[in-house]
Design a protein around this motif. Structure first.
Motif: not given
Ligand code: ADP
Ligand code: ASP
Ligand code: MG
Length: 428
Positions: A276-278, A280, A360, A406, A409
């Motif tokens: 995962f990436t936050r 965004e 996210s 987000a 997540t």
């Protein structure tokens, strides 16, 4: 020949450096030549970058924290920032070399310009331009341990350039490729690559092996255990990578995770991991002129500003001859992107631009997806069961990503981890 890399938490203080030195000493007994790549002591790079940022913006602005109206940084400022950021690795390399010397071993430090580690001129995110070991080979062949400052190289302008956050992993793989090392061991604060970030899902499971392909996706989709470029480089040069913990004493049998060719993995999972990436952000261009070349214009505007666009969705607008375009990008690049699109409004001919932050991206990764059906359905159902709304979806052969709010997540990562049974032992 062996290359060992130690991350920031592994060299966070002198007692940890002492333990690192014991690991290096043990490795040196078995290998014909050892090169060690170190990161800055934990927290140092953040501190140095913070100081540089404050010097660029002035104290008043930076005390308010990074804001959406931050102006883009000039190239000259980025080059200077690299000179500052690279200090952290100089310090840890010197300290480890001194510790090894005290233990009676022959060791010396090597900085980026001394090897040299040639890069391009993209300060702050430079790419390694040339893979040659220079004087390093003869030095380690003579029995001296080379302690290399990671993250740093020399640009074509003969200035210090850094390889981007997490770049010491890439330094290590580059050195391993140049030295034709048998393996590159990445020592960190977890004992391998897990099915997902073990700090988010305590039931995450360590993988014995993972393919380069899957690791590349995991890294680029947010698993920061390895820098994406390090995996790219390892794959291109067939450098076997091992991820393992520096918190265990050298005598204990270590397993860690081997990143290797898919062919060496016997038990293939359909889904191997969740990443995962936050941070965004999403840009929506509404009622855009539906002509050939409009999309090319939008994304060339982004490329010119070094903005990495990720998910892209285009759909027909309800208006005749018009389309809607939605794309995602890192939050920090949003002001820049909006400014570029605003100034090209006439040429692009859109009616309205809106944007959102606080998003996210959560992804599932697995080579088994190539040959199995129903993988996406399970993902969407698991998210629906938790009441999580999916904003944008994108897929490749071996991954599916969704953009979500987000705040969900962790919930989404845990739900997906459970849905694919990732916490269970592979043989149960
Ligand atoms: P280092 O300072 O050693 O380079 P990093 O902090 O860059 O260490 O990377 C290690 C961290 O990566 C772990 O502490 C862990 O929280 C995180 N991480 C994210 N995804 C994964 C994963 N799938 N497996 C293992 N660690 C992961
Ligand atoms: N010290 C650098 C960073 O924090 C490089 C690294 O740790 O790999 O990004
Ligand atoms: Mg790292």
């Amino acid at each position: 020949r062996l290359v060992l890399k130690f991350g920031g938490t592994s060299v966070a203080d002198l007692s940890r450096i002492e333990r690192v030195a014991r690991i290096v000493a043990a490795a040196a007994e078995d290998a014909d030549g050892v090169a060690v790549v170190v990161s800055a002591m934990a927290g140092d790079t953040n501190r140095l970058l913070g100081l540089a940022e404050e010097a660029v913006r002035g104290p008043a602005v930076s005390s308010a924290g990074p804001g959406l109206d931050d102006a883009p940084t000039s190239r000259a400022a980025r080059a200077e920032t690299d000179t500052i950021a690279a200090c952290g690795e100089q310090l840890s390399a010197g300290l480890l070399a001194l510790t090894l010397q005290r233990m009676g071993l022959r060791a010396r430090s090597w900085l980026g310009w001394q090897m040299p580690m040639a890069t391009d001129g993209a300060y702050g995110a430079a790419r390694i331009a040339d893979l040659s070991a220079g004087a390093l080979g003869p030095a380690i062949d003579s029995g001296e341990i080379a302690v290399i400052a990671g993250y740093q190289g020399v640009s074509p302008e003969n200035r210090v350039a850094t390889l981007g956050r997490g770049g010491s992993d890439t330094s290590a793989v580059a050195v391993a490729a140049a030295l034709k090392a048998e393996r590159c061991d990445i020592y960190t604060d977890v004992d391998g690559v897990y099915t997902t970030d073990p700090r988010v899902v305590p039931g995450a499971r360590r993988l014995d092996r993972i393919s380069y392909e899957e690791m590349l996706e995991m890294a680029s989709l947010g698993a920061k255990v390895l820098q994406t470029r390090s995996v790219e480089l390892a794959m291109a040069h067939a450098v076997p990578l091992r991820v393992l913990s520096s918190f265990e004493e050298p005598s204990r049998a270590r397993q860690g995770t081997l990143v290797c060719d898919e062919g060496l993995i016997l038990e293939k999972q359909i889904v191997s991991g969740v990443a995962f990436t936050r941070d965004e952000a999403r840009v929506n261009l509404l009622a855009l002129r539906d002509d050939p070349g409009v999309a090319a214009k939008i994304f060339s505007l982004m490329a010119k500003r070094d903005i990495n666009v990720d998910m892209i969705v285009q759909s027909k607008s309800r208006q005749a001859n018009a389309a809607n375009m939605v794309f995602t990008l890192p939050h920090k690049d949003l002001p820049d992107a909006r400014e570029a699109l605003e100034s090209a409004r006439e040429t692009l001919g859109y009616q309205e631009m809106t944007s959102e932050t606080g998003l996210s991206k959560v992804s599932i990764i697995g080579v088994g997806m190539k040959s199995h059906t129903g993988v996406a359905e399970k993902m969407f159902q698991a998210l629906a069961d938790k009441g999580i709304n999916i904003d944008v979806i994108s897929t490749s052969e071996i991954k599916i990503s969704v953009l979500i709010s987000a705040e969900y997540t962790e919930l989404a990562v845990r739900a997906l981890h459970a849905a694919y049974g990732l916490g269970e032992a592979a043989d149960s």
